[in-house]
Design an enzyme around this catalytic site. Structure first.
Site, PDB file in Angstrom:
ATOM      1  N   HIS A   1       0.817  -1.215   0.000  1.00  0.00           N
ATOM      2  CA  HIS A   1       0.000   0.000   0.000  1.00  0.00           C
ATOM      3  C   HIS A   1       0.854   1.270   0.000  1.00  0.00           C
ATOM      4  O   HIS A   1       0.456   2.276  -0.572  1.00  0.00           O
ATOM      5  CB  HIS A   1      -0.973  -0.032   1.186  1.00  0.00           C
ATOM      6  CG  HIS A   1      -2.007  -1.117   1.039  1.00  0.00           C
ATOM      7  ND1 HIS A   1      -2.637  -1.718   2.100  1.00  0.00           N
ATOM      8  CD2 HIS A   1      -2.513  -1.728  -0.073  1.00  0.00           C
ATOM      9  CE1 HIS A   1      -3.485  -2.633   1.652  1.00  0.00           C
ATOM     10  NE2 HIS A   1      -3.415  -2.668   0.341  1.00  0.00           N
TER      11      HIS A   1
ATOM     12  N   HIS B   1      -7.772  -7.929  -7.937  1.00  0.00           N
ATOM     13  CA  HIS B   1      -8.119  -8.739  -6.766  1.00  0.00           C
ATOM     14  C   HIS B   1      -8.351  -7.771  -5.611  1.00  0.00           C
ATOM     15  O   HIS B   1      -7.437  -7.479  -4.840  1.00  0.00           O
ATOM     16  CB  HIS B   1      -6.990  -9.715  -6.436  1.00  0.00           C
ATOM     17  CG  HIS B   1      -6.746 -10.729  -7.513  1.00  0.00           C
ATOM     18  ND1 HIS B   1      -6.210 -10.402  -8.727  1.00  0.00           N
ATOM     19  CD2 HIS B   1      -7.007 -12.060  -7.545  1.00  0.00           C
ATOM     20  CE1 HIS B   1      -6.139 -11.493  -9.472  1.00  0.00           C
ATOM     21  NE2 HIS B   1      -6.617 -12.515  -8.786  1.00  0.00           N
TER      22      HIS B   1
ATOM     23  N   SER C   1      -6.846  -1.829  -0.729  1.00  0.00           N
ATOM     24  CA  SER C   1      -6.439  -1.126  -1.952  1.00  0.00           C
ATOM     25  C   SER C   1      -7.575  -0.334  -2.612  1.00  0.00           C
ATOM     26  O   SER C   1      -7.334   0.779  -3.090  1.00  0.00           O
ATOM     27  CB  SER C   1      -5.793  -2.097  -2.943  1.00  0.00           C
ATOM     28  OG  SER C   1      -6.609  -3.227  -3.155  1.00  0.00           O
TER      29      SER C   1
ATOM     30  N   GLU D   1     -13.616  -8.713  -7.791  1.00  0.00           N
ATOM     31  CA  GLU D   1     -13.567  -9.551  -6.584  1.00  0.00           C
ATOM     32  C   GLU D   1     -14.482 -10.757  -6.788  1.00  0.00           C
ATOM     33  O   GLU D   1     -15.659 -10.612  -7.056  1.00  0.00           O
ATOM     34  CB  GLU D   1     -13.977  -8.755  -5.340  1.00  0.00           C
ATOM     35  CG  GLU D   1     -14.055  -9.561  -4.058  1.00  0.00           C
ATOM     36  CD  GLU D   1     -12.805 -10.372  -3.717  1.00  0.00           C
ATOM     37  OE1 GLU D   1     -11.694  -9.821  -3.694  1.00  0.00           O
ATOM     38  OE2 GLU D   1     -12.954 -11.604  -3.491  1.00  0.00           O
TER      39      GLU D   1
ATOM     40  N   ASP E   1     -13.801 -12.959 -12.421  1.00  0.00           N
ATOM     41  CA  ASP E   1     -12.379 -13.282 -12.409  1.00  0.00           C
ATOM     42  C   ASP E   1     -11.550 -12.089 -12.929  1.00  0.00           C
ATOM     43  O   ASP E   1     -11.697 -11.689 -14.086  1.00  0.00           O
ATOM     44  CB  ASP E   1     -12.179 -14.519 -13.299  1.00  0.00           C
ATOM     45  CG  ASP E   1     -10.735 -14.936 -13.359  1.00  0.00           C
ATOM     46  OD1 ASP E   1      -9.948 -14.516 -12.499  1.00  0.00           O
ATOM     47  OD2 ASP E   1     -10.373 -15.690 -14.278  1.00  0.00           O
ATOM     48  N   GLY E   2     -10.698 -11.550 -12.077  1.00  0.00           N
ATOM     49  CA  GLY E   2      -9.908 -10.378 -12.455  1.00  0.00           C
ATOM     50  C   GLY E   2      -8.858 -10.662 -13.513  1.00  0.00           C
ATOM     51  O   GLY E   2      -8.548  -9.813 -14.337  1.00  0.00           O
TER      52      GLY E   2
ATOM     53  N   ASP F   1      -3.063  -8.329  -7.229  1.00  0.00           N
ATOM     54  CA  ASP F   1      -2.727  -8.721  -5.852  1.00  0.00           C
ATOM     55  C   ASP F   1      -3.517  -9.976  -5.457  1.00  0.00           C
ATOM     56  O   ASP F   1      -4.389  -9.920  -4.586  1.00  0.00           O
ATOM     57  CB  ASP F   1      -3.065  -7.532  -4.926  1.00  0.00           C
ATOM     58  CG  ASP F   1      -2.841  -7.844  -3.468  1.00  0.00           C
ATOM     59  OD1 ASP F   1      -1.958  -8.673  -3.161  1.00  0.00           O
ATOM     60  OD2 ASP F   1      -3.541  -7.251  -2.626  1.00  0.00           O
TER      61      ASP F   1
HETATM   62  N1  SAM Z   1      -5.926  -5.988  -3.019  1.00  0.00           N
HETATM   63  C1  SAM Z   1      -6.524  -6.100  -1.700  1.00  0.00           C
HETATM   64  C2  SAM Z   1      -5.899  -5.044  -0.806  1.00  0.00           C
HETATM   65  O1  SAM Z   1      -4.714  -4.713  -0.990  1.00  0.00           O
HETATM   66  O2  SAM Z   1      -6.593  -4.538   0.075  1.00  0.00           O
HETATM   67  C3  SAM Z   1      -6.349  -7.479  -1.108  1.00  0.00           C
HETATM   68  C4  SAM Z   1      -6.716  -8.580  -2.017  1.00  0.00           C
HETATM   69  S1  SAM Z   1      -6.541 -10.205  -1.363  1.00  0.00           S
HETATM   70  C5  SAM Z   1      -4.814 -10.425  -1.246  1.00  0.00           C
HETATM   71  C6  SAM Z   1      -6.968 -11.175  -2.771  1.00  0.00           C
HETATM   72  C7  SAM Z   1      -8.450 -11.163  -3.095  1.00  0.00           C
HETATM   73  O3  SAM Z   1      -8.649 -11.747  -4.387  1.00  0.00           O
HETATM   74  C8  SAM Z   1      -9.304 -11.991  -2.144  1.00  0.00           C
HETATM   75  O4  SAM Z   1     -10.324 -11.168  -1.614  1.00  0.00           O
HETATM   76  C9  SAM Z   1      -9.911 -13.106  -3.016  1.00  0.00           C
HETATM   77  O5  SAM Z   1     -11.230 -13.437  -2.654  1.00  0.00           O
HETATM   78  C10 SAM Z   1      -9.875 -12.478  -4.394  1.00  0.00           C
HETATM   79  N2  SAM Z   1      -9.777 -13.410  -5.535  1.00  0.00           N
HETATM   80  C11 SAM Z   1      -9.233 -14.646  -5.574  1.00  0.00           C
HETATM   81  N3  SAM Z   1      -9.202 -15.098  -6.856  1.00  0.00           N
HETATM   82  C12 SAM Z   1      -9.739 -14.108  -7.635  1.00  0.00           C
HETATM   83  C13 SAM Z   1      -9.908 -13.950  -9.023  1.00  0.00           C
HETATM   84  N4  SAM Z   1      -9.548 -14.915  -9.889  1.00  0.00           N
HETATM   85  N5  SAM Z   1     -10.451 -12.800  -9.482  1.00  0.00           N
HETATM   86  C14 SAM Z   1     -10.818 -11.808  -8.622  1.00  0.00           C
HETATM   87  N6  SAM Z   1     -10.651 -11.899  -7.279  1.00  0.00           N
HETATM   88  C15 SAM Z   1     -10.116 -13.030  -6.794  1.00  0.00           C
END
Ligand code: SAM
Length: 296
Positions: free
Chosen positions: A19, A42, A103, A121, A149-150, A170
């Site tokens: 961050h 993500h 984020s 997400e 899916d991101g 992320d």
């Molecule tokens: N970026 C956030 C932050 O810095 O505050 C934290 C994100 S966390 C490490 C990863 C997130 O990705 C989780 O909430 C998870 O549910 C989500 N996730 C997992 N696979 C995903 C995908 N293929 N596409 C989108 N989100 C996904």
């Protein structure tokens, strides 16, 4: 799949690195008059309670963000680190540190009216919480939540109309295939939009896929003739340790890194000041260290 919840980890040392770097990049990128598109592939839940059940269970913020505040005497923080602490402070009041912004909220704070943010997400519960949290902002069409899916979803937005974008990737790396998917996503994105800024967070753990993340991204940046920056923060030894009663304990995440393609040219100097402070304050043993490299 889907056992990962960022609420257990919010404000840990990896979030501090990620961050602080994210904020420094955005400070630079939001200076221009042209619209900026930010993609958070993500996103997580957006906001986290540091006093909530999840956070209390793991108490990871105590060894991360909260450790910055507890350090005595309070040092004069490097500008990037002070900027990050001030931003987190803006989510808290009355001298209590109850809230930690993820984020999506860090990014949104920096945007101007012309800029846009897309949040991906996939987790059903975190997607719902994110939607409710973002609704409080009244940000209208500036912020869009895509509960998909991101890795795949990014494709349809590149290149963006303004030709200016930051992509934060992320993942939780909960499934091993995430490592290869990060790589594939950036390969594809660089073909569609080689001038975008890409920021990838990755854990530094004893598994080859994790070590490959920065190596492969560096090769990709060099292949396209683009600049890159790599910053890593180690807070402790990664080896399994023995408790006083002889039980083997997992050390928890010992280190992580941020790898950027097309970073702001000012970023290395900005981090050069802040990284030694992070090591000093967040380091837990003699293995604490940072690396900072740039090229291209
Ligand atoms: N970026 C956030 C932050 O810095 O505050 C934290 C994100 S966390 C490490 C990863 C997130 O990705 C989780 O909430 C998870 O549910 C989500 N996730 C997992 N696979 C995903 C995908 N293929 N596409 C989108 N989100 C996904």
């Amino acid at each position: 799949m889907f056992s990962y919840r960022h609420a257990f980890h919010a404000g840990n040392h990896a979030d501090v690195l990620k961050h602080m770097v994210l904020l420094a990049v955005l400070r630079y990128m939001t200076q221009k008059d042209t619209a900026l598109n930010v993609f958070d592939t993500h996103a997580g839940a957006g906001l986290y309670r540091l006093d909530g059940d999840y956070a209390k269970t793991s108490a990871e913020a105590a060894d991360g963000f909260l450790r910055l505040l507890a350090h005595t005497p309070q040092p004069e923080f490097a500008p990037a680190l002070q900027d990050y602490i001030t931003l987190v402070a803006s989510f808290n009041s009355g001298g209590h540190w109850n809230v930690y912004p993820g984020s999506p909220f860090i990014i949104q704070q920096l945007l101007h009216g012309r800029d846009k943010l897309k949040l991906f997400e996939l987790h059903p519960t975190d997607g719902k919480t994110l939607t409710a949290n973002i609704a409080q902002l009244d940000a209208g069409r500036q912020v869009a939540i895509l509960r998909e899916d991101g890795f795949e979803g990014l494709k349809k937005f590149l290149p963006p109309p303004s030709r200016r974008a930051l992509v934060l990737c992320d993942p939780s790396y909960e499934i091993k295939s995430d490592y290869a998917r990060v790589q594939a996503m950036v390969v594809d994105a660089m073909q569609r939009f080689p001038t975008g800024t890409y920021a990838v967070w990755y854990p530094i753990i004893p598994r080859p896929e994790a070590h490959d993340v920065p190596k492969k991204l560096k090769t990709l940046a060099n292949k396209h003739g683009k600049s890159w920056l790599s910053a890593t923060l180690t807070v402790k030894n990664s080896k399994l340790q023995q408790d006083t009663d002889g039980t083997v304990v997992r050390p928890g995440l010992p280190a992580s890194g941020m790898f950027l393609i097309n970073p702001p040219h000012t970023l290395k100097a900005t981090l050069q000041d802040a990284m030694p402070q992070l090591v000093k304050i967040l380091g837990q043993d003699q293995h604490a260290a940072f690396t900072l490299e740039a090229g291209g």
